[in-house]
Scaffold this motif. Structure first.
Motif, PDB file in Angstrom:
ATOM      1  N   ALA A 181       0.913  -1.237   0.117  1.00  0.00           N
ATOM      2  CA  ALA A 181       0.022  -0.146  -0.058  1.00  0.00           C
ATOM      3  C   ALA A 181       0.907   1.491   0.045  1.00  0.00           C
ATOM      4  CB  ALA A 181      -0.988   0.129   1.202  1.00  0.00           C
ATOM      5  N   ALA A 182       2.172   1.125   0.579  1.00  0.00           N
ATOM      6  CA  ALA A 182       2.930   2.198   0.387  1.00  0.00           C
ATOM      7  C   ALA A 182       3.095   2.816  -0.904  1.00  0.00           C
ATOM      8  CB  ALA A 182       4.357   1.997   1.121  1.00  0.00           C
ATOM      9  N   GLY A 183       3.115   1.817  -2.042  1.00  0.00           N
ATOM     10  CA  GLY A 183       3.108   2.320  -3.506  1.00  0.00           C
ATOM     11  C   GLY A 183       2.032   3.293  -3.698  1.00  0.00           C
ATOM     12  N   ILE A 184       0.828   3.331  -3.139  1.00  0.00           N
ATOM     13  CA  ILE A 184      -0.046   4.265  -3.343  1.00  0.00           C
ATOM     14  C   ILE A 184       0.296   5.549  -3.014  1.00  0.00           C
ATOM     15  CG2 ILE A 184      -2.485   4.922  -2.733  1.00  0.00           C
ATOM     16  CD1 ILE A 184      -3.280   2.101  -2.364  1.00  0.00           C
ATOM     17  N   ASP A 185       1.107   5.788  -1.895  1.00  0.00           N
ATOM     18  CA  ASP A 185       1.597   6.982  -1.372  1.00  0.00           C
ATOM     19  C   ASP A 185       2.606   7.604  -2.189  1.00  0.00           C
ATOM     20  OD1 ASP A 185      -0.053   7.037   1.669  1.00  0.00           O
ATOM     21  OD2 ASP A 185       1.326   5.246   1.667  1.00  0.00           O
ATOM     22  N   LEU A 186       3.382   6.659  -2.807  1.00  0.00           N
ATOM     23  CA  LEU A 186       4.499   7.064  -3.658  1.00  0.00           C
ATOM     24  C   LEU A 186       3.935   7.610  -5.054  1.00  0.00           C
ATOM     25  CD1 LEU A 186       7.588   7.447  -4.357  1.00  0.00           C
ATOM     26  CD2 LEU A 186       7.709   5.123  -4.951  1.00  0.00           C
ATOM     27  N   CYS A 187       2.949   6.719  -5.603  1.00  0.00           N
ATOM     28  CA  CYS A 187       2.146   7.269  -6.772  1.00  0.00           C
ATOM     29  C   CYS A 187       1.450   8.674  -6.603  1.00  0.00           C
ATOM     30  CB  CYS A 187       1.434   6.238  -7.450  1.00  0.00           C
ATOM     31  SG  CYS A 187       2.297   4.565  -7.957  1.00  0.00           S
ATOM     32  N   LEU A 191       2.423  12.426  -8.589  1.00  0.00           N
ATOM     33  CA  LEU A 191       1.211  13.194  -9.128  1.00  0.00           C
ATOM     34  C   LEU A 191       1.498  14.556  -8.464  1.00  0.00           C
ATOM     35  CD1 LEU A 191      -2.297  11.033  -9.044  1.00  0.00           C
ATOM     36  CD2 LEU A 191      -0.687  11.812 -11.073  1.00  0.00           C
ATOM     37  N   ARG A 192       1.462  14.278  -7.344  1.00  0.00           N
ATOM     38  CA  ARG A 192       1.700  15.784  -6.537  1.00  0.00           C
ATOM     39  C   ARG A 192       2.839  16.768  -7.114  1.00  0.00           C
ATOM     40  NH1 ARG A 192       1.724  14.043  -1.907  1.00  0.00           N
ATOM     41  NH2 ARG A 192      -0.314  13.485  -1.998  1.00  0.00           N
ATOM     42  N   ARG A 193       4.206  15.893  -7.024  1.00  0.00           N
ATOM     43  CA  ARG A 193       5.422  16.514  -7.482  1.00  0.00           C
ATOM     44  C   ARG A 193       5.203  16.946  -9.213  1.00  0.00           C
ATOM     45  NH1 ARG A 193      11.195  13.475  -7.335  1.00  0.00           N
ATOM     46  NH2 ARG A 193      10.995  13.778  -9.663  1.00  0.00           N
ATOM     47  N   ASP A 194       4.446  16.131  -9.676  1.00  0.00           N
ATOM     48  CA  ASP A 194       4.290  16.575 -11.170  1.00  0.00           C
ATOM     49  C   ASP A 194       3.340  17.624 -11.669  1.00  0.00           C
ATOM     50  OD1 ASP A 194       6.506  14.495 -11.610  1.00  0.00           O
ATOM     51  OD2 ASP A 194       4.766  12.960 -12.757  1.00  0.00           O
ATOM     52  N   HIS A 195       2.117  17.495 -10.838  1.00  0.00           N
ATOM     53  CA  HIS A 195       1.393  18.543 -11.232  1.00  0.00           C
ATOM     54  C   HIS A 195       0.456  19.199 -10.093  1.00  0.00           C
ATOM     55  CE1 HIS A 195       1.449  17.429 -15.426  1.00  0.00           C
ATOM     56  NE2 HIS A 195       1.478  15.945 -15.155  1.00  0.00           N
ATOM     57  N   GLY A 196       1.036  19.174  -8.932  1.00  0.00           N
ATOM     58  CA  GLY A 196       0.284  19.807  -7.904  1.00  0.00           C
ATOM     59  C   GLY A 196      -0.666  18.988  -6.969  1.00  0.00           C
ATOM     60  N   SER A 197      -1.056  19.419  -5.913  1.00  0.00           N
ATOM     61  CA  SER A 197      -1.909  18.877  -4.566  1.00  0.00           C
ATOM     62  C   SER A 197      -3.216  18.761  -5.401  1.00  0.00           C
ATOM     63  CB  SER A 197      -1.744  19.755  -3.556  1.00  0.00           C
ATOM     64  OG  SER A 197      -0.686  19.789  -2.980  1.00  0.00           O
ATOM     65  N   ALA A 198      -3.766  19.409  -6.261  1.00  0.00           N
ATOM     66  CA  ALA A 198      -5.048  19.463  -6.836  1.00  0.00           C
ATOM     67  C   ALA A 198      -5.264  18.118  -7.314  1.00  0.00           C
ATOM     68  CB  ALA A 198      -5.504  20.511  -7.504  1.00  0.00           C
ATOM     69  N   LEU A 199      -4.446  17.668  -8.393  1.00  0.00           N
ATOM     70  CA  LEU A 199      -4.755  16.634  -9.061  1.00  0.00           C
ATOM     71  C   LEU A 199      -4.730  15.217  -8.115  1.00  0.00           C
ATOM     72  CD1 LEU A 199      -5.374  15.155 -11.939  1.00  0.00           C
ATOM     73  CD2 LEU A 199      -2.608  15.245 -12.377  1.00  0.00           C
ATOM     74  N   ALA A 200      -3.589  15.288  -7.562  1.00  0.00           N
ATOM     75  CA  ALA A 200      -3.209  14.241  -6.337  1.00  0.00           C
ATOM     76  C   ALA A 200      -4.459  14.219  -5.637  1.00  0.00           C
ATOM     77  CB  ALA A 200      -1.955  14.663  -5.755  1.00  0.00           C
ATOM     78  N   ASN A 201      -5.010  14.997  -5.061  1.00  0.00           N
ATOM     79  CA  ASN A 201      -6.128  15.026  -4.166  1.00  0.00           C
ATOM     80  C   ASN A 201      -7.480  14.551  -4.884  1.00  0.00           C
ATOM     81  OD1 ASN A 201      -4.487  15.905  -1.913  1.00  0.00           O
ATOM     82  ND2 ASN A 201      -5.276  17.942  -2.046  1.00  0.00           N
ATOM     83  N   VAL A 203      -7.442  12.299  -7.559  1.00  0.00           N
ATOM     84  CA  VAL A 203      -7.243  11.115  -7.716  1.00  0.00           C
ATOM     85  C   VAL A 203      -7.382  10.193  -6.247  1.00  0.00           C
ATOM     86  CG1 VAL A 203      -5.690   9.338  -8.436  1.00  0.00           C
ATOM     87  CG2 VAL A 203      -5.891  11.296  -9.818  1.00  0.00           C
ATOM     88  N   ALA A 204      -6.780  10.765  -5.217  1.00  0.00           N
ATOM     89  CA  ALA A 204      -6.981  10.367  -3.921  1.00  0.00           C
ATOM     90  C   ALA A 204      -8.293  10.137  -3.482  1.00  0.00           C
ATOM     91  CB  ALA A 204      -6.188  11.054  -2.945  1.00  0.00           C
ATOM     92  N   ARG A 205      -8.993  10.744  -3.902  1.00  0.00           N
ATOM     93  CA  ARG A 205     -10.460  10.925  -3.489  1.00  0.00           C
ATOM     94  C   ARG A 205     -11.173   9.679  -4.565  1.00  0.00           C
ATOM     95  NH1 ARG A 205     -10.588  16.351  -3.078  1.00  0.00           N
ATOM     96  NH2 ARG A 205     -11.038  16.646  -5.440  1.00  0.00           N
ATOM     97  N   ARG A 206     -11.030   9.433  -5.392  1.00  0.00           N
ATOM     98  CA  ARG A 206     -11.407   8.479  -6.583  1.00  0.00           C
ATOM     99  C   ARG A 206     -11.020   7.149  -6.134  1.00  0.00           C
ATOM    100  NH1 ARG A 206     -13.812  10.076 -11.155  1.00  0.00           N
ATOM    101  NH2 ARG A 206     -14.461   8.097 -11.246  1.00  0.00           N
ATOM    102  N   ILE A 207      -9.800   7.033  -5.570  1.00  0.00           N
ATOM    103  CA  ILE A 207      -9.334   5.620  -5.184  1.00  0.00           C
ATOM    104  C   ILE A 207      -9.641   5.256  -3.490  1.00  0.00           C
ATOM    105  CG2 ILE A 207      -7.494   5.355  -6.978  1.00  0.00           C
ATOM    106  CD1 ILE A 207      -5.545   6.042  -5.160  1.00  0.00           C
TER     107      ILE A 207
END
Length: 337
Positions: A181-187, A191-201, A203-207
């Motif tokens: 599951a730590a792989g989810i945190d890394l991925c 996302l956050r590093r590449d495109h910011g928190s908005a996109l990462a958040n 996707v996090a909500r969707r999964i």
């Protein structure tokens, strides 16, 4: 990639926040499947980067010769491509595999070395770190893997500085995660590093995953003698998030949780892997990033709302956490900035 047996899932589309919109060519992610692959590890990057038709990424799977790869548990996965996909990828990601104690084929190692040499970002989940280590990609770097395999990784590859406690390690162009599951945190971190928190958040909500767990958090949490009331600390963490702009001390946090300062700190650290003040600081930086991405507030206003002090202190703390200045971060991630 085809999984046998079982039907293929239907695709879905995430409504990408405006700040994540990007006119650049899609970032190419190649997931290298090694026999026998761990199915959850392999599925995480496909879910995070490929499941929701993110225009910022294209995701492909690869194996030696494009051959089907067995997965632990009985599935057989048929990848899209052979090792040539690694030569075209911007990010090469290696999920965990069960036979990580055995030598890899020379062709696989050469493909990993060539991708690393030309500047591809190299990423592993769980025991995928052993493949990167065999290829020499981790030499001289800090790395992690599943906690049960950390000792073996350190023993076999003494040039690698193995950290057994963390969720993931970001060494810039080389990133490794702990188990499963730590792989989810890394991925999500990628996302956050590449495109910011908005996109990462988004996707996090969707999964249905925690939008952010710091890499330095522990791989596993000892709950032990939790304080009475399952939600006692959860309620205090929620209250802390509502008070980011206020000066918060451990004494105030402990009083809200109705615990002694010592007891509060011990239970809080056991549940989150971070001390109360380190956790609070991380949340303040995360909120500041969201404000920079989604508003046109001045640096002074962002500093005040996030509770990171004066503009000068805010710039210092923000750059220390993100390695970029606040306005440079805004230019990178805020649409129309």
């Amino acid at each position: 990639m085809t999984a046998v047996p079982g039907p293929q899932p239907r695709s879905a589309t995430v409504a990408v926040p405006p700040a994540a919109a990007d006119t650049a060519p899609p970032h190419r992610v190649a997931v290298l499947l090694l026999d026998p692959v761990l199915p959850l590890d392999a599925g995480i990057p496909l879910q995070v980067f490929g499941r929701y038709s993110l225009p910022q990424y294209t995701v492909t799977t690869a194996s030696r010769g494009g051959r089907p790869v067995r997965a632990v548990g009985g599935l057989t996965l048929t990848p899209d491509h052979g090792l040539g996909a690694l030569a075209r990828a911007d990010t090469v990601l290696v999920p965990g595999y069960a036979r990580h104690d055995e030598p890899l084929d020379a062709e696989v190692l050469d493909a990993l070395r060539a991708a690393h040499a030309r500047g591809a970002r190299m990423v592993s989940i769980c025991t995928g770190a052993f493949a990167l280590a065999q290829a020499g990609v981790l030499d001289g770097l800090r790395a992690t893997t599943h906690w049960r395999s950390c000792a073996a990784l350190a023993e076999r590859y003494p040039l690698v500085s193995v950290d057994p406690d963390v969720l993931y390690v970001d060494e810039g162009s080389v990133l490794t995660s702990a188990g499963v599951a730590a792989g989810i945190d890394l991925c999500l971190h990628l996302l956050r590093r590449d495109h910011g928190s908005a996109l990462a958040n988004t996707v996090a909500r969707r999964i249905v995953a925690a939008p952010r767990r710091e890499g330095e958090q522990r791989q596993f949490i000892e709950y032990g003698d939790a304080p009475s009331g399952e939600d006692a600390l959860s309620a205090t963490r929620a209250w802390m998030l509502s008070q980011l702009c206020e000066p918060l001390t451990v004494a105030r946090m402990a009083a809200h949780a109705r615990l002694s300062e010592r007891g509060f700190t011990r239970h809080f650290t056991a549940q989150t892997g971070l001390s109360p003040l380190r956790w609070l600081h991380a949340q303040r930086v995360e909120y500041a990033k969201q404000l920079l991405e989604s508003t046109d507030l001045s640096v002074e206003e962002v500093a005040a709302r996030s509770g990171l002090g004066s503009p000068a202190n805010f710039r210092t703390h923000f750059k220390r956490a993100t390695h970029v200045a606040p306005l440079a971060y805004r230019r990178s991630f805020c649409a129309g900035a």
